[in-house]
Design an enzyme around this catalytic site. Structure first.
Site: not given
Ligand code: GAR
Length: 189
Positions: A11, A92, A110, A173, A175
């Site tokens: 998270g 998923r 991603h 970092k 992201e």
């Protein structure tokens, strides 16, 4: 903008979005955090911040997101009046009916410069491939595997002595910087 987050792991991206909300740089609110992993740390982080959480029951499937579970997810997101769904390490594949419940309103982060290295552990794919550069991408989710329209990318170098873990840390970092930025971009459009 009322944001709902789906995650399966630590998270840290949810935390980065929350930090941007709390420091006033992102005019949004995280109203719900859902996870398919009952003991995922993302749920702990959300609870600590006072954000409602719930677990998505994927009926014992290891990687599939069964339609019944997607319908329950839609119901929970709609009940919380979510306007934008952010996948933050959700492992998923999103398919119908969830996609059509939030058209062009599901984002994903991603850990590669898509279209390079879609799928699982993209940071490991980059190291194994001997790449000299990788990065991360925020994109709109469509029915493919990491194929939707790209909103923002950030590059990071792959260093000669990188392990998958050291590269992933460097990517994360970036992201944490670009996910709030992509949400601002979506809100401006
Ligand atoms: C992030 O690096 C994210 O890009 C990746 O999982 C990690 C979750 O970290 N997502 C994917 O690989 C999706 N295909 P977090 O739980 O600390 O945000």
């Amino acid at each position: 903008m009322r944001i709902g987050i789906l995650g399966s792991g630590g998270g840290s991206n949810m935390q980065a979005i929350l930090d941007a909300v709390e420091d006033g740089s992102l005019d949004a609110e995280i109203v719900l955090v859902l996870s398919d992993i009952p003991d995922a740390f993302i749920l702990e982080r959300a609870k600590k911040a006072g954000i409602p959480t719930d677990v998505i029951d994927c009926r014992g499937f290891k990687s599939k997101f069964p339609p019944e579970a997607q319908i329950e997810t839609i119901d929970a997101l709609k009940a919380a009046k979510v306007e934008l769904v952010c996948l933050a390490g959700f492992m998923r594949l999103i398919r119908q009916p969830l996609l059509e419940a939030f058209p062009d309103r599901i984002l994903n982060i991603h850990p590669s410069l898509l279209p390079a290295y879609p799928g699982f552990e993209a940071w490991r794919q980059a190291v194994d491939d001997g790449a000299s550069e990788s990065g991360c991408t925020v994109h709109l989710v469509d029915s493919g595997v990491d194929t939707g329209p790209i909103l923002i990318q950030a590059k990071v170098p792959v260093l000669p002595d990188d392990t998958p873990d050291t590269l992933h840390a460097r990517i994360q970092k970036e992201e944490h910087r670009i996910y709030p930025e992509a949400i601002r971009q979506v809100m401006a459009n």
